[in-house]
Design a protein around this motif. Structure first.
Motif, mmCIF file in Angstrom:
data_model
loop_
_atom_site.group_PDB
_atom_site.id
_atom_site.type_symbol
_atom_site.label_atom_id
_atom_site.label_comp_id
_atom_site.label_asym_id
_atom_site.label_seq_id
_atom_site.Cartn_x
_atom_site.Cartn_y
_atom_site.Cartn_z
ATOM 1 N N ASP A 69 49.234 43.768 29.350
ATOM 2 C CA ASP A 69 48.158 44.575 29.556
ATOM 3 C C ASP A 69 47.108 44.633 30.073
ATOM 4 N N ALA A 70 46.662 43.115 29.839
ATOM 5 C CA ALA A 70 44.851 42.988 30.287
ATOM 6 C C ALA A 70 44.611 42.799 31.332
ATOM 7 N N PHE A 71 45.606 42.441 32.242
ATOM 8 C CA PHE A 71 45.895 42.738 33.982
ATOM 9 C C PHE A 71 46.939 43.221 34.760
ATOM 10 N N VAL A 72 47.084 44.645 34.130
ATOM 11 C CA VAL A 72 47.676 45.131 34.951
ATOM 12 C C VAL A 72 46.648 45.692 36.324
ATOM 13 N N ASP A 73 45.701 46.297 36.216
ATOM 14 C CA ASP A 73 44.700 46.660 37.114
ATOM 15 C C ASP A 73 43.920 46.029 38.655
ATOM 16 N N TYR A 74 44.724 44.611 38.460
ATOM 17 C CA TYR A 74 44.478 43.554 39.757
ATOM 18 C C TYR A 74 45.610 43.204 41.335
ATOM 19 N N ASP A 75 44.707 43.941 42.330
ATOM 20 C CA ASP A 75 45.915 43.181 43.056
ATOM 21 C C ASP A 75 46.620 41.395 42.767
ATOM 22 N N TYR A 76 45.582 40.653 42.356
ATOM 23 C CA TYR A 76 45.937 39.168 41.982
ATOM 24 C C TYR A 76 45.696 39.149 40.844
ATOM 25 N N VAL A 77 46.090 38.384 39.769
ATOM 26 C CA VAL A 77 45.765 37.375 39.135
ATOM 27 C C VAL A 77 45.560 36.174 39.282
ATOM 28 N N VAL A 78 44.944 35.397 39.068
ATOM 29 C CA VAL A 78 43.940 34.029 39.737
ATOM 30 C C VAL A 78 43.397 32.664 38.351
ATOM 31 N N ALA A 79 44.091 31.362 37.748
ATOM 32 C CA ALA A 79 44.076 30.647 37.401
ATOM 33 C C ALA A 79 43.705 29.166 37.796
ATOM 34 N N PRO A 80 42.600 28.952 36.754
ATOM 35 C CA PRO A 80 42.352 27.018 37.309
ATOM 36 C C PRO A 80 43.266 26.418 36.888
ATOM 37 N N SER A 81 44.724 27.162 36.894
ATOM 38 C CA SER A 81 45.977 25.471 35.820
ATOM 39 C C SER A 81 47.502 25.896 36.215
ATOM 40 N N GLY A 82 47.793 25.330 36.883
ATOM 41 C CA GLY A 82 49.972 25.718 37.469
ATOM 42 C C GLY A 82 50.009 25.549 35.824
ATOM 43 N N SER A 83 49.797 24.997 35.011
ATOM 44 C CA SER A 83 50.398 25.117 33.459
ATOM 45 C C SER A 83 50.480 26.802 33.247
ATOM 46 N N CYS A 84 49.792 27.224 33.015
ATOM 47 C CA CYS A 84 49.544 28.748 32.486
ATOM 48 C C CYS A 84 50.488 29.716 33.587
ATOM 49 N N CYS A 85 49.687 29.562 34.477
ATOM 50 C CA CYS A 85 50.405 30.019 35.961
ATOM 51 C C CYS A 85 52.050 29.719 35.924
ATOM 52 N N GLY A 86 52.502 28.632 35.247
ATOM 53 C CA GLY A 86 53.326 28.548 35.379
ATOM 54 C C GLY A 86 54.700 29.594 33.811
ATOM 55 N N THR A 87 53.793 29.417 33.240
ATOM 56 C CA THR A 87 53.955 29.980 31.724
ATOM 57 C C THR A 87 54.660 31.689 32.167
ATOM 58 N N ILE A 88 53.606 32.242 32.715
ATOM 59 C CA ILE A 88 53.123 33.490 33.565
ATOM 60 C C ILE A 88 54.612 33.388 34.573
ATOM 61 N N LYS A 89 54.498 32.991 35.338
ATOM 62 C CA LYS A 89 55.216 33.440 36.374
ATOM 63 C C LYS A 89 56.654 32.686 36.506
ATOM 64 N N TYR A 114 48.582 33.726 40.392
ATOM 65 C CA TYR A 114 48.842 32.836 41.504
ATOM 66 C C TYR A 114 47.796 31.792 41.394
ATOM 67 N N GLU A 115 48.302 30.406 40.982
ATOM 68 C CA GLU A 115 47.488 29.097 40.452
ATOM 69 C C GLU A 115 46.277 29.276 41.691
ATOM 70 N N LEU A 116 45.188 28.284 41.847
ATOM 71 C CA LEU A 116 44.295 28.922 42.213
ATOM 72 C C LEU A 116 43.899 28.234 43.758
ATOM 73 N N THR A 117 44.399 26.747 43.966
ATOM 74 C CA THR A 117 44.284 26.319 44.930
ATOM 75 C C THR A 117 45.625 27.548 45.953
ATOM 76 N N THR A 118 46.593 27.462 44.998
ATOM 77 C CA THR A 118 47.750 28.187 45.974
ATOM 78 C C THR A 118 47.329 29.144 46.678
ATOM 79 N N PHE A 119 46.405 29.981 45.644
ATOM 80 C CA PHE A 119 45.901 31.384 45.854
ATOM 81 C C PHE A 119 44.728 31.270 46.916
ATOM 82 N N LEU A 120 44.162 30.397 47.258
ATOM 83 C CA LEU A 120 43.407 30.559 48.155
ATOM 84 C C LEU A 120 43.629 29.094 49.795
ATOM 85 N N ASN A 121 44.347 28.523 49.110
ATOM 86 C CA ASN A 121 44.674 27.522 50.529
ATOM 87 C C ASN A 121 46.490 28.806 51.495
#
Lengths: 256, 474
Positions: A69-89, A114-121
Motif C-alpha cells: 500500500d505504501a509504495f503503490v505510487d512509485y515507478d520503482y522501489v529501491v532498498a539498500p538491502s538484498g535481504s529485504c528486496c528478496g522478501t519483497i520480490k 530493486y536492491e540499490l546497487t542492482t538498480f543503479l548498475n
C-alpha cells in the motif's frame, strides 16, 4: 533517459532506519545523483521478513500488505538491502498465493522493486559513480541478495569507479556469516562459530575495510571483529559509493 | 535409533566443545565442495541434467503406486520377493524372519541409511545374530558403537588416531603393539578382518540407491566394492529400501547416476555401480539363492501430496550437507537422528514428528546454499520455513519467542506508534552508546552480546532526520 525523472520510493529498511540512517541518506544521494526523484513513504516499518522466517505468515502478510500500500505510487522501489528486496520480490507473491487480487499487487510490487546497487548498475544505468576511497577492502556477498536476486557483480562494478579502492576477495565471500536474522540470537553458539570462520577469512585478506550491502550481516561481522579486538572498519557499500564515509561513523564506532 | 533431536541445544554445545570434531570439521569445506565444483565445471550440461533428474522423480512420485507395483512384479518374475513394510517395526520383523528362516548366524551389511532408520543392527544382535558393517566408515562407527554423522561419509567426524584406537581395542587377535599410524595400514587391517566376514556371512543386507521398475533391478553405488561382496557371496540377499527410491526405467537410473556421484564426491561415477536383478539363475556362476526386497514406507506416503513431497526427490548425495555452514559448525550427531544437515532438518521432522524435533528447522540461516547445490532442485529453505509455519500455528517452540515476535509485529503494523517507540528506543540506546559506539552487553540482548559487540544506534532514526529536513511525504 525519460524527460521526467523516475519516481523512486526508498524502502529504508528497519535496520538502516534504526541503526545507521547515514546509509539511507547515502542511498538517497546516489539515487538523486542518478536523476531520480526520491520519496520516503512514512507508512513503512519493516518488510516482514522476521515474521515470515519465523513461520508467522499472518503477520508477514499484514506487513507485506502495508508495504505494498505504501509504495503503490512509485515507478520503482529501491532498498539498500538484498535481504529485504528478496522478501519483497520472491516471497511476497508466495504469501498471497491463495489471494488472486493481492497476488497481482504483490507481483506488480515485486517487478518494480530493486536492491540499490542492482538498480543503479542494471536498471537506471546513470553515469558511473565516481569518488575516491583510498583503502583496501573486501566484499561480503549476503546470502539472500546473492542467491535470491543474483547480486554479485553489481556492487563490484559500481565500486570500480571509486579511485584508490582495492577490492581483495576472500575465499568465503559467498558463505553465510551466521547472522540469519533471529538465528544469531536463537543459536548463538553456532552463529559464533560461523562468524568466526568469516572473520578469520576477512582478516586473512589484509583488508582495512569490510563492505557489504546488508546491515544485518554487517552488524554481525562488525560485532564479532570488534569483540575480537580487530580494527577493521565495516561499511555499507552505499556509503563508499556516495562518498559519505567522512561524515558518518562506521558500524560500531562512536558517532562523529 | 532413538532420537536426541529434542536435546539439540545440548548436542550443539557438546559438538562445539569437542576439539577433535572441530578439527575434523575444519577440513570439511576443502574436500567434497571443491571436488563437486571441479566436476560440475567439466560437465557443461550439468544444470540441464539436474532438471531432467528432477523431472524424472516428479513424474515417478506422481505415479508412485504404479511404479512400485511394476517393480514388485518384475522382482517376482526374476525369482525374488518383495515385502511391503509400513513402518520400522514391520521392516525389522521381516528382516529377522528371513534371517531366521535361513538359519543365519553372521550377516554382512552394506552401508544403508534405511538400515539406520530401522536400527536393524540392534534388533539383529538382540536376536542372537552377528551383523557386520562392511563399508569402512560404517565398520569404524560400528566398532565405536555410534551412529553415522554424515549420510555418505559416516565417520567423517573422526581422526585416524581415533580409528587406530578403535581397531586396537577391537581387533584383539592382532599384536597390541603393531604400528597403526598410516591410513593405508588401517585400511589393510580392515580389509583383512572383513574378508573373513564376507566369506562367513549367511545373509547380506544392503540398501539401494535406486530401484528400477522396468526391470525389477536395484542399483547400488559404492567406492569400496564392499556392496558387491555383500550382495553376491552370502546365500541370501536382502535389499532394504524406502519406497521413493524407485525410478521408471534403466535410462532414468543412468540420468540420476550422472548427477549423483558428481554432487556427492565430485566423481564422474562412483568406483562401483552395480545393477542386481533377482537371485542366482541356473546359468550364473555366483549370486545368492534367495533375493528379498524390503520396501519401507515409515512416514513417506504421508509426505506424498503434501507441501513436503519435493523432499522425496532426495537421492542422498549429501551435497546440501557438504555445503551447509551450520553442519560445518556442529557436524552430524547434533541433529540427533539418522540424517543431518538441511535434508535432515526437513526429513527428520517429517519422519518422526515435529514436536520433538522443533529446533531442527529453526537452526538454519536460510542462506540457500543447500538449494543451490541440490542436484534434484529440492527447495530446502522453503520447506524449512513451512515447518516453522507448522510450529508457529501449533504453538510449538519457546513461547517467549512467539510473544516477542507478536509484540514486534503489533508495533510494526502501526507505523505511527512504531515510529514513536523506535524514536524513544533508539534515542535512549544512542545516548547510552554514544561514547563507545557499541555495547559489550545489554539487558535482553545476551544472545547477541555473548560473542559479539552490538553497534549502538546513531541516536536518531532515518525517518526522524528525513522529517526534520522536510523531506517526508505521507
Amino acid at each position: 533517459m525519460s524527460p521526467s525523472p523516475a519516481r523512486v520510493g526508498l524502502f529504508v529498511t528497519c535496520l538502516v532506519d534504526l541503526m545507521r540512517p547515514a546509509v539511507g541518506f547515502a542511498a538517497v544521494k546516489l539515487l538523486e545523483d542518478a536523476g531520480c526523484a526520491v520519496s520516503v513513504p512514512l507508512a513503512q516499518t519493516c518488510c516482514g521478513q522476521p515474521a515470515f522466517n519465523s513461520g508467522d505468515n499472518a503477520d508477514a502478510a499484514a506487513l507485506a500488505r502495508q508495504v505494498i500500500d505504501a509504495f503503490v505510487d512509485y515507478d520503482y522501489v529501491v532498498a539498500p538491502s538484498g535481504s529485504c528486496c528478496g522478501t519483497i520480490k520472491v516471497h511476497y507473491p508466495e504469501l498471497f498465493a491463495d489471494d488472486p487480487e493481492m497476488l497481482e499487487r504483490a507481483r506488480d510490487m515485486a517487478a518494480r522493486t530493486y536492491e540499490l546497487t542492482t538498480f543503479l548498475n542494471d536498471i537506471i544505468k546513470a553515469a558511473p559513480v565516481e569518488g575516491r576511497f583510498e583503502r583496501v577492502a573486501t566484499y561480503h556477498d549476503s546470502c539472500s541478495g546473492l542467491r535470491e536476486l543474483g547480486i554479485k557483480t553489481q556492487p563490484r562494478a559500481l565500486l570500480a569507479g571509486i579511485a584508490g579502492l582495492e577490492i581483495r576477495e576472500m575465499h568465503t565471500a559467498e558463505t553465510c556469516c551466521g547472522f540469519g536474522g533471529l538465528f544469531c540470537v536463537k543459536y548463538p553458539g553456532i552463529s559464533e562459530k560461523m562468524v568466526d570462520v568469516k572473520a578469520d577469512d576477512i582478516i586473512a585478506t589484509g583488508a582495512e575495510v569490510l563492505l557489504g550491502g546488508d546491515m544485518g550481516c554487517l552488524m554481525n561481522m562488525a560485532g564479532r571483529l570488534q569483540r575480537r579486538g580487530v580494527a577493521i572498519e565495516v561499511r555499507h557499500v552505499a556509503e563508499v559509493l556516495a562518498g559519505t564515509t567522512d561524515t558518518a561513523a562506521s558500524i560500531g564506532e562512536a558517532q562523529k | 535409533m532413538d532420537s536426541t533431536a529434542h536435546a539439540f541445544k545440548n548436542n550443539v554445545r557438546t559438538a562445539l566443545d569437542d576439539g577433535k570434531l572441530q578439527t575434523a570439521l575444519k577440513l570439511f569445506p576443502e574436500g567434497f565442495p571443491v571436488k563437486r565444483r571441479l566436476a560440475m565445471d567439466r560437465l557443461p550440461e550439468f544444470d540441464a541434467l539436474r532438471d531432467a533428474a528432477r523431472d524424472i522423480k516428479n513424474h515417478t512420485l506422481a505415479h508412485l503406486d504404479h511404479y512400485l507395483e511394476r517393480f514388485e512384479s518384475k522382482v517376482i518374475d526374476s525369482g525374488g520377493q518383495v515385502h511391503w513394510c509400513p513402518d520400522a517395526e514391520s521392516a525389522r520383523q521381516t528382516v529377522l524372519a528371513i534371517c531366521r528362516d535361513a538359519g543365519a548366524k553372521t550377516v554382512t551389511k552394506g552401508k544403508s541409511m534405511i538400515g539406520e532408520e530401522i536400527a536393524i543392527n540392534e534388533s539383529l544382535e538382540k536376536a542372537g545374530l552377528r551383523p557386520v558393517e562392511t563399508d569402512l566408515g560404517e565398520y569404524i562407527i560400528q566398532l565405536r558403537h555410534e551412529p553415522p554423522s554424515h549420510i555418505i561419509a559416516p565417520a567423517i567426524h573422526l581422526s585416524k588416531d581415533q580409528v587406530a584406537e578403535a581397531f586396537r581395542k577391537q581387533h584383539t587377535h592382532l599384536p597390541a603393539d603393531r604400528p597403526l599410524e598410516e591410513p593405508a595400514v588401517l585400511l589393510d587391517e580392515a580389509r583383512a578382518v572383513l574378508r573373513r566376514e564376507f566369506l562367513a556371512a549367511d545373509v547380506g543386507i544392503t540398501g539401494a540407491n535406486m530401484l528400477v521398475a522396468e526391470t525389477g533391478s536395484m542399483v547400488l553405488v559404492t567406492n569400496e566394492g564392499n556392496g558387491d561382496l555383500t550382495q553376491t557371496l552370502p546365500r541370501v540377499q536382502i535389499v532394504i529400501a524406502s519406497i521413493e527410491k524407485v525410478v521408471p526405467t534403466l535410462e532414468d537410473a543412468t540420468t540420476i547416476l550422472r548427477v549423483l556421484a558428481r554432487s556427492a564426491t565430485g566423481q564422474e561415477m562412483s568406483v562401483y555401480t552395480t545393477f542386481t536383478t533377482g537371485p542366482k539363475r541356473p546359468e550364473d556362476l555366483d549370486g545368492p539363492e534367495a533375493y528379498h526386497v524390503v520396501l519401507l514406507d515409515n512416514g513417506r506416503t504421508k509426505m506424498l501430496g503434501s507441501e513436503f513431497q519435493d523432499m522425496l526427490r532426495c537421492i542422498r548425495c549429501g551435497a546440501c550437507i557438504n555445503h551447509c555452514p551450520v553442519y560445518g559448525a556442529i557436524g552430524g550427531h547434533a541433529y540427533g537422528w539418522v540424517y543431518s544437515g538441511p535434508m535432515g532438518a526437513v526429513l527428520i521432522p517429517n519422519l518422526i514428528g515435529v514436536e520433538a524435533t522443533a529446533d531442527l528447522p529453526n537452526a538454519s540461516t536460510l542462506c540457500g546454499r543447500c538449494e543451490d547445490v541440490c542436484p534434484m532442485r529440492i527447495p530446502l529453505p522453503r520447506m524449512l520455513r513451512q515447518l516453522r509455519a507448522h510450529q508457529f500455528s501449533r504453538n510449538i517452540g519457546p513461547s517467549s519467542q512467539r510473544y516477542g515476535l507478536r509484540a514486534w509485529a503489533f508495533l510494526a503494523r502501526r507505523p505511527a506508534l512504531y515510529r514513536l517507540a523506535m524514536r524513544l528506543g533508539v534515542g535512549t540506546l544512542g545516548a547510552w552508546g554514544r561514547r563507545r559506539g557499541r555495547f559489550r552487553s545489554l539487558p535482553l540482548a545476551g544472545g547477541w552480546t555473548r560473542s559479539r559487540d552490538l553497534a549502538a544506534p546513531a541516536g536518531q532514526t532515518f525517518q526522524q532526520q528525513w522529517s526534520a529536513r522536510g523531506g517526508a511525504r505521507s
